[in-house]
Design a protein around this motif. Structure first.
Motif, mmCIF file in Angstrom:
data_model
loop_
_atom_site.group_PDB
_atom_site.id
_atom_site.type_symbol
_atom_site.label_atom_id
_atom_site.label_comp_id
_atom_site.label_asym_id
_atom_site.label_seq_id
_atom_site.Cartn_x
_atom_site.Cartn_y
_atom_site.Cartn_z
ATOM 1 N N UNK A 12 0.751 -0.994 -0.210
ATOM 2 C CA UNK A 12 0.027 -0.089 -0.043
ATOM 3 C C UNK A 12 1.063 1.181 -0.086
ATOM 4 N N UNK A 13 0.347 2.384 -0.505
ATOM 5 C CA UNK A 13 1.104 3.610 -0.576
ATOM 6 C C UNK A 13 1.018 4.294 0.890
ATOM 7 N N UNK A 14 1.949 5.019 1.180
ATOM 8 C CA UNK A 14 1.788 5.856 2.381
ATOM 9 C C UNK A 14 0.725 6.605 2.328
ATOM 10 N N UNK A 15 0.082 6.495 3.437
ATOM 11 C CA UNK A 15 -1.314 7.404 3.553
ATOM 12 C C UNK A 15 -2.551 6.406 3.755
ATOM 13 N N UNK A 16 -2.233 5.104 2.975
ATOM 14 C CA UNK A 16 -3.295 4.217 2.739
ATOM 15 C C UNK A 16 -3.749 3.471 4.035
ATOM 16 N N UNK A 17 -4.670 2.565 3.630
ATOM 17 C CA UNK A 17 -5.232 1.656 4.885
ATOM 18 C C UNK A 17 -5.227 0.390 4.562
ATOM 19 N N UNK A 18 -5.072 -0.710 5.531
ATOM 20 C CA UNK A 18 -5.214 -1.929 5.507
ATOM 21 C C UNK A 18 -5.935 -2.284 6.664
ATOM 22 N N UNK A 19 -6.588 -3.555 6.857
ATOM 23 C CA UNK A 19 -7.225 -4.134 7.750
ATOM 24 C C UNK A 19 -6.793 -5.776 7.812
ATOM 25 N N UNK A 20 -6.129 -5.924 8.845
ATOM 26 C CA UNK A 20 -5.556 -7.344 8.933
ATOM 27 C C UNK A 20 -6.517 -8.042 9.794
ATOM 28 N N UNK A 21 -6.410 -9.526 9.772
ATOM 29 C CA UNK A 21 -7.543 -10.457 10.365
ATOM 30 C C UNK A 21 -6.556 -11.431 10.949
ATOM 31 N N UNK A 22 -6.953 -12.101 12.123
ATOM 32 C CA UNK A 22 -6.399 -13.240 12.801
ATOM 33 C C UNK A 22 -7.484 -14.079 13.271
#
Length: 121
Positions: A12-22
């Motif tokens: 992802x580019x700087x400033x972007x978002x991600x959602x991790x799951x476990x």
């Protein structure tokens, strides 16, 4: 035997978002405090965030406060890490774990495979 399976990483580019799951299996998830940790290349694994089992209270590393949010869904045996305003220094392999409090939250199970997060500038 507890199993921890992380997913959701990516580039992802700087400033972007991600959602991790476990997803956690092998124990009563609702009674387990959970944490996210990360390990950047050449560095030690470090604490990112925790969420309690009883009142869903949370703690965060100073470096991610205000940008990351940890949450849990007991019905799905899943803990999440919403990561916003990502920075290149957030690049790391992210891991979840069951945690116990010994003056600070410490991981107590064997690690899963983790999920790679790469933030480009």
């Amino acid at each position: 035997q507890v199993q921890l399976v992380e997913s959701g990483g990516g580039l992802v580019q700087a400033g972007g978002s991600l959602r991790l799951s476990c997803v956690v299996s092998g124990r009563t998830f609702s009674r387990a405090a959970m944490g996210w940790f990360r390990q950047a290349p050449g560095k030690k694994r470090e604490f990112v965030a925790t969420v309690a089992s009883n009142d869903n209270s949370t703690t965060y590393a100073d470096s991610v406060k205000g940008r990351f949010t940890i949450s849990r869904d007991n019905a799905k045996n899943t803990v999440y890490l919403q990561m916003n305003s990502l920075k290149p220094e957030d690049t790391a392999v992210y891991y979840c774990n069951v945690v116990s409090y010994y003056g600070t939250y410490l991981p107590v199970q064997a690690w899963g495979q983790g999920t790679q997060v790469t933030v480009s500038s």
